[in-house]
Motif scaffolding. Structure first.
Motif, short mmCIF file in Angstrom:
data_model
loop_
_atom_site.label_atom_id
_atom_site.label_comp_id
_atom_site.label_asym_id
_atom_site.label_seq_id
_atom_site.Cartn_x
_atom_site.Cartn_y
_atom_site.Cartn_z
N UNK A 1 -2.45 7.14 9.36
CA UNK A 1 -3.55 7.56 8.48
C UNK A 1 -3.28 8.85 7.72
N UNK A 2 -2.05 9.34 7.76
CA UNK A 2 -1.77 10.59 7.06
C UNK A 2 -0.45 11.20 7.49
N UNK A 3 -0.41 12.52 7.52
CA UNK A 3 0.81 13.27 7.82
C UNK A 3 0.57 14.30 8.91
N UNK A 4 1.61 14.55 9.72
CA UNK A 4 1.61 15.64 10.70
C UNK A 4 2.79 16.53 10.33
N UNK A 5 2.49 17.81 10.05
CA UNK A 5 3.50 18.72 9.53
C UNK A 5 3.52 19.99 10.37
N UNK A 6 4.71 20.47 10.68
CA UNK A 6 4.87 21.75 11.36
C UNK A 6 5.20 22.82 10.33
N UNK B 1 -2.48 18.50 10.36
CA UNK B 1 -2.66 17.07 10.12
C UNK B 1 -3.43 16.90 8.81
N UNK B 2 -2.86 16.08 7.92
CA UNK B 2 -3.48 15.80 6.62
C UNK B 2 -3.77 14.30 6.53
N UNK B 3 -4.83 13.95 5.83
CA UNK B 3 -5.08 12.53 5.56
C UNK B 3 -4.20 12.11 4.39
N UNK B 4 -4.28 10.84 3.99
CA UNK B 4 -3.44 10.30 2.91
C UNK B 4 -3.66 10.99 1.57
N UNK B 5 -4.77 11.68 1.42
CA UNK B 5 -5.08 12.33 0.14
C UNK B 5 -4.80 13.83 0.17
N UNK B 6 -4.22 14.33 1.28
CA UNK B 6 -3.87 15.73 1.37
C UNK B 6 -4.96 16.64 1.88
N UNK C 1 0.85 -1.19 0.00
CA UNK C 1 0.00 0.00 0.00
C UNK C 1 0.88 1.23 0.00
N UNK C 2 0.70 2.03 -0.98
CA UNK C 2 1.48 3.25 -1.12
C UNK C 2 0.59 4.45 -0.86
N UNK C 3 1.06 5.38 -0.03
CA UNK C 3 0.20 6.54 0.22
C UNK C 3 -0.01 7.35 -1.05
#
Length: 138
Positions: free
Chosen positions: A87-92, A114-119, A51-53
């Motif tokens: 389930x996604x990304x956490x970005x500062x 916080x973004x989900x896998x689809x941005x 599974x690739x994001x």
């Protein structure tokens, strides 16, 4: 000059046929290249792929910066952190909240996005405010 097969003696033809049969047995039994390729391609489709994001790290950071700019009305200064969650990304994202003279007295803020896998934006919040000239541990 070679003779037509009918004209050659029967024993000579048999010797050639045996020779060809031996040669066929010596060769490894492989399929023609096109058939092998087609066969292998079919098996590739059957294998489960990891599974690739839908979003890689660079795209996640860019989208996070755009979300913060859209919500705050201020340009993103840079990315301060980036972490892949399940389930996604956490970005500062760092933003200049107030420009001052000299620049070392600008007030900056860090937003956690916080973004989900689809941005898509899942959440964001300001985690810190500080002067640009301030040291990390002061």
């Amino acid at each position: 000059m070679s003779r037509a097969p009918e004209e050659r003696p029967r024993e000579e033809r048999r010797r050639e046929e045996r020779h060809h049969e031996e040669r066929r047995e010596e060769r490894p039994r492989t399929r023609p290249r096109e058939e092998r390729d087609r066969h292998e391609q079919g098996h590739e489709r059957e294998r489960p792929r990891p599974r690739r994001p839908a979003l890689d790290a660079r795209d996640a950071a860019r989208r996070a910066a755009r979300h913060v700019e859209g919500l705050t009305g201020r340009a993103a200064e840079g990315v301060t952190s980036l972490e892949r969650g399940k389930d996604g990304w956490v970005i500062g994202i760092e933003v200049v909240e107030t420009h001052r003279i000299p620049d070392s007295t600008d007030i900056l803020a860090e937003y956690q996005v916080e973004l989900d896998d689809h941005g898509e934006l899942a959440s964001y919040r300001r985690t810190e405010r500080y002067y640009r000239g301030r040291g990390e541990n002061t």
